[in-house]
Enzyme design. Structure first.
Site, mmCIF file in Angstrom:
data_model
loop_
_atom_site.group_PDB
_atom_site.id
_atom_site.type_symbol
_atom_site.label_atom_id
_atom_site.label_comp_id
_atom_site.label_asym_id
_atom_site.label_seq_id
_atom_site.Cartn_x
_atom_site.Cartn_y
_atom_site.Cartn_z
ATOM 1 N N ASP A 39 10.681 40.077 -14.439
ATOM 2 C CA ASP A 39 11.695 41.108 -14.210
ATOM 3 C C ASP A 39 12.716 40.692 -13.152
ATOM 4 O O ASP A 39 13.377 41.528 -12.540
ATOM 5 C CB ASP A 39 11.031 42.439 -13.837
ATOM 6 C CG ASP A 39 10.135 42.299 -12.626
ATOM 7 O OD1 ASP A 39 9.911 41.152 -12.177
ATOM 8 O OD2 ASP A 39 9.648 43.326 -12.125
ATOM 9 N N HIS A 245 25.216 12.875 -13.206
ATOM 10 C CA HIS A 245 24.891 14.293 -13.022
ATOM 11 C C HIS A 245 23.539 14.457 -12.318
ATOM 12 O O HIS A 245 22.742 15.321 -12.674
ATOM 13 C CB HIS A 245 24.932 15.048 -14.356
ATOM 14 C CG HIS A 245 26.330 15.257 -14.859
ATOM 15 N ND1 HIS A 245 26.623 15.560 -16.164
ATOM 16 C CD2 HIS A 245 27.519 15.209 -14.213
ATOM 17 C CE1 HIS A 245 27.942 15.676 -16.301
ATOM 18 N NE2 HIS A 245 28.508 15.465 -15.131
ATOM 19 N N ASP A 262 29.023 15.659 -4.342
ATOM 20 C CA ASP A 262 29.980 16.305 -5.252
ATOM 21 C C ASP A 262 29.638 17.790 -5.195
ATOM 22 O O ASP A 262 28.622 18.211 -5.750
ATOM 23 C CB ASP A 262 29.816 15.729 -6.661
ATOM 24 C CG ASP A 262 30.834 16.290 -7.658
ATOM 25 O OD1 ASP A 262 31.481 17.315 -7.355
ATOM 26 O OD2 ASP A 262 30.965 15.711 -8.756
ATOM 27 N N ASP A 273 36.310 21.497 -6.281
ATOM 28 C CA ASP A 273 35.513 20.407 -6.857
ATOM 29 C C ASP A 273 35.846 19.140 -6.078
ATOM 30 O O ASP A 273 36.839 18.485 -6.353
ATOM 31 C CB ASP A 273 35.865 20.263 -8.351
ATOM 32 C CG ASP A 273 34.980 19.242 -9.047
ATOM 33 O OD1 ASP A 273 34.026 18.751 -8.404
ATOM 34 O OD2 ASP A 273 35.245 18.935 -10.223
ATOM 35 N N HIS A 352 33.450 7.171 -16.710
ATOM 36 C CA HIS A 352 33.881 8.546 -16.998
ATOM 37 C C HIS A 352 35.393 8.681 -16.906
ATOM 38 O O HIS A 352 36.108 7.754 -16.520
ATOM 39 C CB HIS A 352 33.177 9.566 -16.087
ATOM 40 C CG HIS A 352 33.384 9.346 -14.611
ATOM 41 N ND1 HIS A 352 34.554 9.682 -13.967
ATOM 42 C CD2 HIS A 352 32.567 8.816 -13.671
ATOM 43 C CE1 HIS A 352 34.427 9.388 -12.681
ATOM 44 N NE2 HIS A 352 33.251 8.852 -12.470
ATOM 45 N N HIS A 356 40.002 16.555 -14.918
ATOM 46 C CA HIS A 356 39.771 17.753 -15.742
ATOM 47 C C HIS A 356 40.491 18.916 -15.075
ATOM 48 O O HIS A 356 40.723 18.895 -13.858
ATOM 49 C CB HIS A 356 38.273 18.047 -15.914
ATOM 50 C CG HIS A 356 37.509 18.208 -14.622
ATOM 51 N ND1 HIS A 356 37.543 19.354 -13.864
ATOM 52 C CD2 HIS A 356 36.714 17.347 -13.947
ATOM 53 C CE1 HIS A 356 36.782 19.190 -12.799
ATOM 54 N NE2 HIS A 356 36.277 17.977 -12.806
ATOM 55 N N HIS A 363 35.168 23.029 -14.871
ATOM 56 C CA HIS A 363 35.878 22.371 -15.971
ATOM 57 C C HIS A 363 36.640 23.500 -16.659
ATOM 58 O O HIS A 363 36.105 24.194 -17.514
ATOM 59 C CB HIS A 363 34.915 21.663 -16.930
ATOM 60 C CG HIS A 363 34.159 20.548 -16.257
ATOM 61 N ND1 HIS A 363 32.972 20.037 -16.715
ATOM 62 C CD2 HIS A 363 34.448 19.843 -15.134
ATOM 63 C CE1 HIS A 363 32.571 19.079 -15.908
ATOM 64 N NE2 HIS A 363 33.441 18.949 -14.932
ATOM 65 N N GLU A 386 39.471 11.828 -9.902
ATOM 66 C CA GLU A 386 38.148 11.441 -9.403
ATOM 67 C C GLU A 386 37.631 10.120 -9.967
ATOM 68 O O GLU A 386 36.626 10.100 -10.680
ATOM 69 C CB GLU A 386 37.144 12.564 -9.683
ATOM 70 C CG GLU A 386 37.145 13.094 -11.123
ATOM 71 C CD GLU A 386 36.070 14.171 -11.338
ATOM 72 O OE1 GLU A 386 34.918 13.932 -10.949
ATOM 73 O OE2 GLU A 386 36.408 15.230 -11.894
ATOM 74 N N TYR A 390 30.288 2.540 -10.027
ATOM 75 C CA TYR A 390 28.829 2.687 -10.040
ATOM 76 C C TYR A 390 28.197 1.403 -10.560
ATOM 77 O O TYR A 390 28.649 0.849 -11.561
ATOM 78 C CB TYR A 390 28.401 3.840 -10.962
ATOM 79 C CG TYR A 390 29.254 5.086 -10.812
ATOM 80 C CD1 TYR A 390 28.921 6.087 -9.908
ATOM 81 C CD2 TYR A 390 30.422 5.241 -11.567
ATOM 82 C CE1 TYR A 390 29.732 7.213 -9.755
ATOM 83 C CE2 TYR A 390 31.236 6.360 -11.427
ATOM 84 C CZ TYR A 390 30.883 7.343 -10.519
ATOM 85 O OH TYR A 390 31.684 8.444 -10.379
ATOM 86 N N ARG A 408 32.337 7.850 -5.596
ATOM 87 C CA ARG A 408 33.362 8.631 -6.289
ATOM 88 C C ARG A 408 34.165 9.352 -5.214
ATOM 89 O O ARG A 408 33.607 9.793 -4.205
ATOM 90 C CB ARG A 408 32.736 9.637 -7.271
ATOM 91 C CG ARG A 408 33.779 10.445 -8.050
ATOM 92 C CD ARG A 408 33.209 11.172 -9.281
ATOM 93 N NE ARG A 408 32.175 12.143 -8.981
ATOM 94 C CZ ARG A 408 30.888 11.977 -9.207
ATOM 95 N NH1 ARG A 408 30.438 10.866 -9.735
ATOM 96 N NH2 ARG A 408 30.019 12.923 -8.903
ATOM 97 N N GLU A 410 37.033 12.406 -5.056
ATOM 98 C CA GLU A 410 37.623 13.427 -5.929
ATOM 99 C C GLU A 410 38.404 14.454 -5.126
ATOM 100 O O GLU A 410 37.870 15.058 -4.195
ATOM 101 C CB GLU A 410 36.513 14.159 -6.699
ATOM 102 C CG GLU A 410 37.016 15.316 -7.551
ATOM 103 C CD GLU A 410 35.906 15.989 -8.343
ATOM 104 O OE1 GLU A 410 34.752 16.030 -7.851
ATOM 105 O OE2 GLU A 410 36.189 16.478 -9.448
#
Ligand SMILES: [Mn+2]
Length: 439
Positions: A39, A245, A262, A273, A352, A356, A363, A386, A390, A408, A410
Site C-alpha cells: 500500500d 547508464h 551526471d 542535466d 553516444h 538532446h 530528454h 555532452e 570512455y 563526460r 555536459e
C-alpha cells in the site's frame, strides 16, 4: 494548501495548442498514483504534458479541450478530477475538487472523474478529430469504447468519423520553445544543480562511497528548492563511468581515478542535466588530463557553434571530427581521419550522441526532424552538449594509462537571438579550476 491563484501561463498554453487545431478534441490524462509495493505509492509526479497545460498536480485527473459548439470559436477546458472528500482528505491531504478545477485552474466546466465515461461521447461529438495518446495510463479501453459509440451513431447523426492522433506531436512542438517564464525556471534549476556539482568537487575524498556523494548532491538540490531529481543520478568512479547508464552508485572511490557525476535537480517541473568529471585525488594523471582536455575542447567548440540556424547533427558531426583529430594525436586511433569517421571507429571511445532537448523531461519533447530535415535551431530551444571519452574494460588495445577512464562534460544551452546562453556555466569545468577545488 490551496493556491489562491494559478499562473495565467497554463491558460495561454491551452490556447496556443488549440488555436492551430480548431476542429480537434484533446484527451489528456494525468499520471496515475503508481504503487511501489503493497500500500505504498511512489512519490507523485504529474505527467509533463498534463502539467504544462493545467498546472494541476493531482492523480486521477483528466483534461479535455473541446471546440465550442456555439460557433463562437475557441475551445472549452473541461477538467475531470477527484471530488472533495473530507474522509479521504484527512488521510491523503487536501484536494482541489470540482470547485478548485474551475475557481483555481480556470476550467470552464469540471466534473468528478467518475463521470468521464458518461460525458465522453458528447465531448467527442464536438470535434472532427481526436488527439489522444494510445497505450498510456490505462485509459485505452474507455476511450476506444467512447469512440465506438460515436462511430455507431455516425450514420444517423451525420457527424464526422474521428481519426486519432498523438497529442505529443503538437504539445511537443510548443514545449520545444521555452517562454520567458520557463527560461527563468530553467536558469534556476541549472544554477541549483551547478551548485551541487561544485559541492561534490569540494567534498569528495578517496575511500568514500559513491552513494555518499549521490546523497550530498540530492541534499543540495532539495535544500535549494528543487522538488525532486530530474532523473536518477549517475555517480560513477573509475571504470564505472564507462558504463553510460551506471546506476548502482555503491562502489568505493579510489585515489588516482576519476569521478563522473551526471545529475540534475528538477525545479518547478523543469530539469537540469549536468555532467562533470574530476579526480578523486587532488590532480588529474597525465593521461586523464590529456583525455579531459580533449573532451573539454570539443565541448566548447560545440557550444561555440550554437546559434539560430545551426543544426544539432552539424554540431555532432563537428564534435566527432575534432574528437577524431584529438584521438589521432593522442595515438589512441591510427589511420586517416576521414576513414575513421566513415567507419565510425571513434565510437569505440565516443559511442553516444552529443545533444538532446531539455525541459520538463530530461530528454524533452519535440521532434528532431521537421519535414524530413534536421530542424534549425531557434531562440527558446534548450538542449545539452555532452561529448565524452570512455575506455571500455574489454578494450585491451588501449594503453594501460587510459584504462578505467570515463569522462563526460555536459552543459545546458539556451539558443538566444544572438547565439546562446550556457545555463550551467557555474559548474566548474576548467581543469585548473577543478584542481584548485580538489586541492
Ligand atoms: Mn544529458
Amino acid at each position: 494548501m490551496l493556491l489562491s491563484q494559478i499562473s495565467p501561463f497554463f491558460k495561454s498554453r491551452r490556447e496556443n495548442l488549440t488555436k492551430s487545431h480548431p476542429d480537434a478534441v484533446f484527451l489528456i490524462p494525468s499520471n496515475p498514483d503508481y504503487v511501489r509495493n503493497n500500500d505504498v505509492h511512489f512519490p507523485f509526479r504529474q505527467e509533463s504534458g498534463f502539467f504544462y497545460l493545467t498546472g494541476l498536480e493531482e492523480a486521477e485527473s483528466f483534461l479535455v479541450l473541446a471546440p465550442r459548439r456555439s460557433g463562437a470559436g475557441g475551445h472549452r477546458t473541461i477538467l475531470f478530477v477527484a471530488p472533495r472528500d473530507p474522509d479521504k482528505e484527512m488521510w491523503e491531504g487536501e484536494r482541489y475538487g470540482v470547485e478548485g478545477a474551475i475557481g483555481i485552474f480556470g476550467a470552464d466546466e469540471a466534473y468528478p472523474i467518475s463521470e468521464l465515461d458518461k460525458k465522453l461521447p458528447e465531448l467527442l461529438a464536438s470535434g472532427e478529430r481526436v488527439f489522444y495518446r494510445i497505450g498510456q495510463m490505462g485509459y485505452d479501453q474507455r476511450i476506444l469504447a467512447a469512440l465506438e459509440s460515436h462511430r455507431r451513431s455516425q450514420g444517423r447523426s451525420g457527424r464526422s468519423l474521428l481519426s486519432v492522433e498523438d497529442p505529443n506531436a503538437p504539445i511537443g512542438e510548443l514545449r520545444l520553445f521555452k517562454g520567458a517564464e520557463e527560461i527563468e525556471i530553467m536558469r534556476k534549476s541549472c544554477q541549483i544543480s551547478a551548485k551541487a556539482h561544485r559541492a561534490a568537487m569540494q567534498e569528495t575524498r578517496p575511500g568514500m562511497k559513491e552513494y555518499e556523494i549521490e546523497a550530498l548532491v540530492d541534499f543540495i538540490f532539495r535544500k535549494e528548492g528543487c522538488q525532486r531529481l530530474g532523473y536518477g543520478s549517475i555517480v560513477a568512479g573509475g571504470k564505472n563511468a564507462t558504463c553510460l547508464h551506471y546506476r548502482a552508485n555503491n562502489d568505493i572511490l579510489k585515489e588516482g581515478e576519476l569521478l563522473l557525476i551526471d545529475a540534475g535537480g528538477e525545479y518547478q517541473y523543469y530539469s537540469a542535466d549536468i555532467t562533470r568529471t574530476f579526480p578523486i585525488g587532488r590532480k588529474f594523471t597525465t593521461a586523464q588530463a590529456k583525455a579531459y582536455d580533449l573532451v573539454l575542447r570539443v565541448q566548447k567548440e560545440g557550444i561555440a557553434m550554437t546559434r539560430p540556424g545551426a543544426k544539432l547533427p552539424d554540431i555532432h558531426k563537428h564534435v566527432c571530427e575534432v574528437m577524431v583529430d584529438g584521438l589521432l594525436s593522442l595515438g589512441l586511433l591510427n589511420g586517416k581521419a576521414e576513414e575513421i569517421i566513415k567507419k565510425g571507429e571513434y565510437r569505440r571511445f565516443y559511442p553516444h550522441n552529443t545533444s538532446h532537448w531539455l525541459g520538463m523531461d530530461v530528454h524533452d519533447a519535440g521532434l528532431y526532424i521537421k519535414n524530413g530535415e534536421p530542424r534549425l535551431l531557434e531562440p527558446g530551444m534548450v538542449f545539452t552538449i555532452e561529448p565524452g571519452f570512455y575506455v571500455q574494460p574489454s578494450d585491451h588495445q588501449t594503453p594501460s594509462e587510459y584504462q578505467n577512464i570515463g569522462i563526460r562534460i555536459e552543459d545546458d544551452i539556451l539558443v538566444t537571438s544572438k547565439g546562446c546562453e550556457n545555463f550551467t556555466q557555474d559548474a566548474p569545468k576548467e581543469r585548473s579550476e577543478i584542481e584548485a577545488l580538489r586541492g
